[in-house]
Design an enzyme around this catalytic site. Sequence first.
Site, PDB file in Angstrom:
ATOM      1  N   ASP A  28       0.843  -1.194   0.000  1.00  0.00           N
ATOM      2  CA  ASP A  28       0.000   0.000   0.000  1.00  0.00           C
ATOM      3  C   ASP A  28       0.876   1.240   0.000  1.00  0.00           C
ATOM      4  O   ASP A  28       2.100   1.164   0.100  1.00  0.00           O
ATOM      5  CB  ASP A  28      -0.895   0.002   1.251  1.00  0.00           C
ATOM      6  CG  ASP A  28      -0.064  -0.076   2.526  1.00  0.00           C
ATOM      7  OD1 ASP A  28       0.410   0.981   2.987  1.00  0.00           O
ATOM      8  OD2 ASP A  28       0.142  -1.195   3.045  1.00  0.00           O
ATOM      9  N   ASP A  84       0.677   3.552   2.418  1.00  0.00           N
ATOM     10  CA  ASP A  84       0.483   4.104   3.744  1.00  0.00           C
ATOM     11  C   ASP A  84      -0.730   5.046   3.659  1.00  0.00           C
ATOM     12  O   ASP A  84      -1.761   4.648   3.123  1.00  0.00           O
ATOM     13  CB  ASP A  84       1.766   4.785   4.240  1.00  0.00           C
ATOM     14  CG  ASP A  84       1.836   4.848   5.762  1.00  0.00           C
ATOM     15  OD1 ASP A  84       1.504   3.825   6.406  1.00  0.00           O
ATOM     16  OD2 ASP A  84       2.211   5.884   6.311  1.00  0.00           O
TER      17      ASP A  84
END
Length: 290
Positions: free
Chosen positions: A209, A211
Amino acid sequence: MSKWVIGIIGGSGLYALEGLEGAEAVTVETPWGAPSDQLVKGRIGDVTLVFLPRHGKGHRLSPSDVPYRANIDALKRMGCTDVLSISACGSLKEAYAPGEYVMADQFIDRTFARQKSFFGPGMVAHVSMADPVCSRLSGLAGDAAEAAGVTVHRGGTYLAMEGPQFSSRAESFLYRQWGCDVIGMTNMPEAKLAREAELPYATIAMVTDYDCWHDEAEAVSVTNVLEIMQQNTERAKEAILTLARSLQGTSRTPSPQGIETCLDFAMITAPTARDPEALKKLDAVAGRVL
């Protein structure tokens, strides 16, 4: 001829390693308590792999509760010559997209609730962490990941946070300002302990991802992390097996960074002042010099 015995620490999503010849589960006791789970020892040709799921099968242990000292001690007791960490992480750079790997070679340790050293009262030692990753092992693992079809970024700074919560936006932006590349919860104190145990260490940081700093990407959640993690895990398994196959017939020589002898000048406590009970606990980790 010195043989490769590579300890594999499987992170989130990687709880087993199939395809090993003569695989056997081994229960290891350490002075630091029980490791995360049983270790599985097997071979790919003449290369031995020792697999340990960092969070235990079924992901029973949070990052703060992983028995890092017991894990590294157990791998040392199993005769490992090197340790390769597989870890899920968040990306702090646009260029490092979910599904790609970063071969982190530097760490910033922001953890605070973990035991970070095998040494302490009765036996003090200070090892250098200037270059915490074995460049040779990292290079070999990066080559194997690329051969498995993954986009690999060589080098990068891994920010280790305590967790188990993900970052706030303010924290995420701060770490980007610091120049960090990825963020995770488990490579510290793991890398520090591996160095104290004189084990060359490298990590494959698997991006799941962005973050929460990325304006156009969804803020990190368990759901989207798990989706990417599943894809990453299968390719990580292939990369591990590819690494072992690439080492067939090769003789292992010491790390070019001298990691296997880093304790030679690290011991500070005078022999007459050393605590015998502390020394007993260091039989595997520092037995070579004690």
